[in-house]
Each structure stands twice: as structure tokens, then as C-alpha cells.
Motif scaffolding. Structure first.
Motif, PDB file in Angstrom:
ATOM      1  N   GLU A 170      59.953 -11.886 -23.327  1.00  0.00           N
ATOM      2  CA  GLU A 170      60.773 -12.356 -24.175  1.00  0.00           C
ATOM      3  C   GLU A 170      60.410 -13.681 -25.041  1.00  0.00           C
ATOM      4  OE1 GLU A 170      63.015 -10.390 -26.498  1.00  0.00           O
ATOM      5  OE2 GLU A 170      62.510  -8.616 -25.346  1.00  0.00           O
ATOM      6  N   ALA A 171      60.333 -14.643 -24.318  1.00  0.00           N
ATOM      7  CA  ALA A 171      60.086 -16.035 -24.659  1.00  0.00           C
ATOM      8  C   ALA A 171      58.789 -16.164 -25.479  1.00  0.00           C
ATOM      9  CB  ALA A 171      60.227 -16.814 -23.584  1.00  0.00           C
ATOM     10  N   ALA A 172      57.764 -15.423 -24.681  1.00  0.00           N
ATOM     11  CA  ALA A 172      56.458 -15.416 -25.171  1.00  0.00           C
ATOM     12  C   ALA A 172      56.479 -14.846 -26.693  1.00  0.00           C
ATOM     13  CB  ALA A 172      55.624 -15.021 -24.335  1.00  0.00           C
ATOM     14  N   THR A 183      59.423 -13.564 -37.209  1.00  0.00           N
ATOM     15  CA  THR A 183      60.810 -12.929 -37.358  1.00  0.00           C
ATOM     16  C   THR A 183      61.203 -12.528 -35.794  1.00  0.00           C
ATOM     17  OG1 THR A 183      60.146 -10.523 -37.678  1.00  0.00           O
ATOM     18  CG2 THR A 183      60.391 -11.990 -39.620  1.00  0.00           C
ATOM     19  N   ASP A 184      62.269 -12.508 -35.701  1.00  0.00           N
ATOM     20  CA  ASP A 184      63.017 -11.989 -34.342  1.00  0.00           C
ATOM     21  C   ASP A 184      63.171 -10.375 -34.409  1.00  0.00           C
ATOM     22  OD1 ASP A 184      65.687 -11.053 -35.753  1.00  0.00           O
ATOM     23  OD2 ASP A 184      66.356 -13.009 -35.230  1.00  0.00           O
ATOM     24  N   ARG A 185      63.542  -9.919 -33.261  1.00  0.00           N
ATOM     25  CA  ARG A 185      63.652  -8.216 -33.249  1.00  0.00           C
ATOM     26  C   ARG A 185      64.365  -7.790 -34.354  1.00  0.00           C
ATOM     27  NH1 ARG A 185      60.278  -6.936 -29.234  1.00  0.00           N
ATOM     28  NH2 ARG A 185      59.901  -8.502 -27.530  1.00  0.00           N
ATOM     29  N   GLY A 186      65.429  -8.437 -34.662  1.00  0.00           N
ATOM     30  CA  GLY A 186      66.449  -8.018 -35.903  1.00  0.00           C
ATOM     31  C   GLY A 186      65.668  -8.168 -37.363  1.00  0.00           C
ATOM     32  N   GLY A 187      64.456  -8.726 -37.466  1.00  0.00           N
ATOM     33  CA  GLY A 187      63.990  -8.961 -38.531  1.00  0.00           C
ATOM     34  C   GLY A 187      64.230 -10.432 -39.100  1.00  0.00           C
ATOM     35  N   HIS A 188      65.203 -11.088 -38.538  1.00  0.00           N
ATOM     36  CA  HIS A 188      65.560 -12.338 -39.162  1.00  0.00           C
ATOM     37  C   HIS A 188      64.355 -13.562 -38.920  1.00  0.00           C
ATOM     38  CE1 HIS A 188      69.542 -10.654 -39.403  1.00  0.00           C
ATOM     39  NE2 HIS A 188      69.366 -10.422 -38.187  1.00  0.00           N
ATOM     40  N   PHE A 219      66.467 -18.483 -33.103  1.00  0.00           N
ATOM     41  CA  PHE A 219      66.507 -17.024 -33.495  1.00  0.00           C
ATOM     42  C   PHE A 219      67.708 -16.235 -32.982  1.00  0.00           C
ATOM     43  CE2 PHE A 219      63.784 -17.713 -29.854  1.00  0.00           C
ATOM     44  CZ  PHE A 219      64.103 -16.750 -28.892  1.00  0.00           C
ATOM     45  N   SER A 220      67.576 -14.795 -33.422  1.00  0.00           N
ATOM     46  CA  SER A 220      68.757 -14.026 -32.936  1.00  0.00           C
ATOM     47  C   SER A 220      68.158 -13.212 -31.703  1.00  0.00           C
ATOM     48  CB  SER A 220      69.543 -13.154 -34.205  1.00  0.00           C
ATOM     49  OG  SER A 220      70.430 -12.203 -33.492  1.00  0.00           O
ATOM     50  N   PHE A 221      68.957 -13.163 -30.843  1.00  0.00           N
ATOM     51  CA  PHE A 221      68.623 -12.354 -29.468  1.00  0.00           C
ATOM     52  C   PHE A 221      69.592 -11.449 -29.100  1.00  0.00           C
ATOM     53  CE2 PHE A 221      68.026 -12.194 -24.790  1.00  0.00           C
ATOM     54  CZ  PHE A 221      66.756 -11.663 -24.770  1.00  0.00           C
ATOM     55  N   GLN A 222      69.193 -10.287 -28.680  1.00  0.00           N
ATOM     56  CA  GLN A 222      70.204  -9.030 -28.393  1.00  0.00           C
ATOM     57  C   GLN A 222      70.130  -9.147 -26.887  1.00  0.00           C
ATOM     58  OE1 GLN A 222      72.160  -6.802 -29.948  1.00  0.00           O
ATOM     59  NE2 GLN A 222      72.936  -6.625 -27.930  1.00  0.00           N
ATOM     60  N   LEU A 223      71.501  -9.547 -26.381  1.00  0.00           N
ATOM     61  CA  LEU A 223      71.585  -9.526 -24.967  1.00  0.00           C
ATOM     62  C   LEU A 223      71.091  -8.358 -23.928  1.00  0.00           C
ATOM     63  CD1 LEU A 223      74.539 -11.670 -24.931  1.00  0.00           C
ATOM     64  CD2 LEU A 223      72.258 -12.718 -24.421  1.00  0.00           C
ATOM     65  N   PRO A 224      70.371  -8.230 -23.055  1.00  0.00           N
ATOM     66  CA  PRO A 224      70.316  -6.869 -22.228  1.00  0.00           C
ATOM     67  C   PRO A 224      71.647  -6.602 -21.675  1.00  0.00           C
ATOM     68  CG  PRO A 224      69.463  -8.734 -20.903  1.00  0.00           C
ATOM     69  CD  PRO A 224      69.877  -9.318 -22.301  1.00  0.00           C
TER      70      PRO A 224
END
Length: 154
Positions: free
Chosen positions: A12-14, A21-26, A55-60
Motif C-alpha cells: 500500500e505504501a509503495a 491520487t489515492d484509491r478514493g480518487g483524491h 492521502f486518504s486510506f481505507q482501513l482494512p
């Protein structure tokens, strides 16, 4: 009692270091202002010399109604993932934190949650994990609410 502090996964870091953009498109923001920021991968204060990403990160976890994205910082350049263990990580030790206790089904146990000075967090973790119904703890900054790391039983 055995537990360890857990950072975000290296993949995820890499991925975020290679993206705009992050996985949310931000948009992933870059900070090179000489301040330090809590890296969620190495769990150290970072950014002073080489910069940091935000960035925004969705916690698992939790994978439940309590699931939420959180703003996190990351060293701009590659860093070594925190190796676990029971020593309180630098980014936790330096802050006033909220400990959010979760059961295996992803539901929060409100009565087990706590606020703590980072230097005293080990005592709170042991108190919370003494309850066998608690599967893990997510540690957040108390004021902003951003996720710092997780605590998992070993």
C-alpha cells in the motif's frame, strides 16, 4: 500478554508513492515544509528532510459499520516498515491518542475504548486486551481522529 503494533502494508505504501491520487480518487498531497509528520509505514516522525505524503486510506479493519477512511501521512521516500513488537512506536509515544477496541466481528466495544498520553499507551493496551472479546485495537490521534496504527494480538 502478547501483541504487536502494526503499520500499513508495504504494498500500500509503495502504491501510494507511485500515484498522484489515492484509491478514493483524491489528490495525494506533498509536504516539504520542514515539519515532521507521523508516517504510518515506519511509525516514525518523518518528512523533515525528505518530505511526506498525505492521502486518504481505507482501513482494512474493521470491516463493519465502523469502517472509515482516514487521512494518513507517509514518508515521501521509501522507508522500512515497522517491525512490530511491543515497544510503543514513536508516532504513538509523541501524541495524545484514542484507543478504539474492536471485537472479531468488527463491532466496537465502547466500554473498552480509552484516551491516553502516548507514553502511557502500553498500560491501556494491556487493560483492553485483558478482555478476551477484544480482537484488535486501532490507535488514532485524539484530536484529529486520524489512524496511527493498529494493535494485534500475537
Amino acid at each position: 500478554m502478547h501483541y504487536h503494533y502494526e503499520a500499513i502494508p508495504s504494498d500500500e505504501a509503495a502504491w501510494h508513492r507511485q500515484s498522484t491520487t489515492d484509491r478514493g480518487g483524491h489528490e495525494i498531497l506533498h509536504f516539504r515544509d520542514g515539519d515532521t509528520y507521523p508516517c504510518r509505514h515506519c511509525l516514525k516522525e518523518a518528512g523533515k528532510e525528505h518530505g511526506a505524503l498525505l492521502f486518504s486510506f481505507q482501513l482494512p479493519q474493521p470491516a463493519s459499520v465502523y469502517a472509515q477512511p482516514t487521512a494518513i501521512f507517509l514518508c515521501q521516500d521509501a522507508c522500512k516498515r515497522h517491525n512490530g513488537g511491543q515497544e510503543v512506536p514513536e508516532i504513538v509515544r509523541n501524541r495524545f491518542v484514542a484507543l478504539r477496541a474492536f471485537c472479531a466481528n468488527g463491532l466496537m466495544d465502547y466500554a473498552m475504548n480509552a484516551l491516553s498520553e502516548g507514553a502511557n499507551v502500553g498500560t491501556e493496551i494491556e487493560r483492553i486486551l485483558a478482555n478476551k472479546d477484544i480482537a484488535y485495537i486501532n490507535i488514532h490521534t485524539a484530536l484529529a481522529g486520524c489512524m496511527l496504527c493498529a494493535v494485534r494480538r500475537t
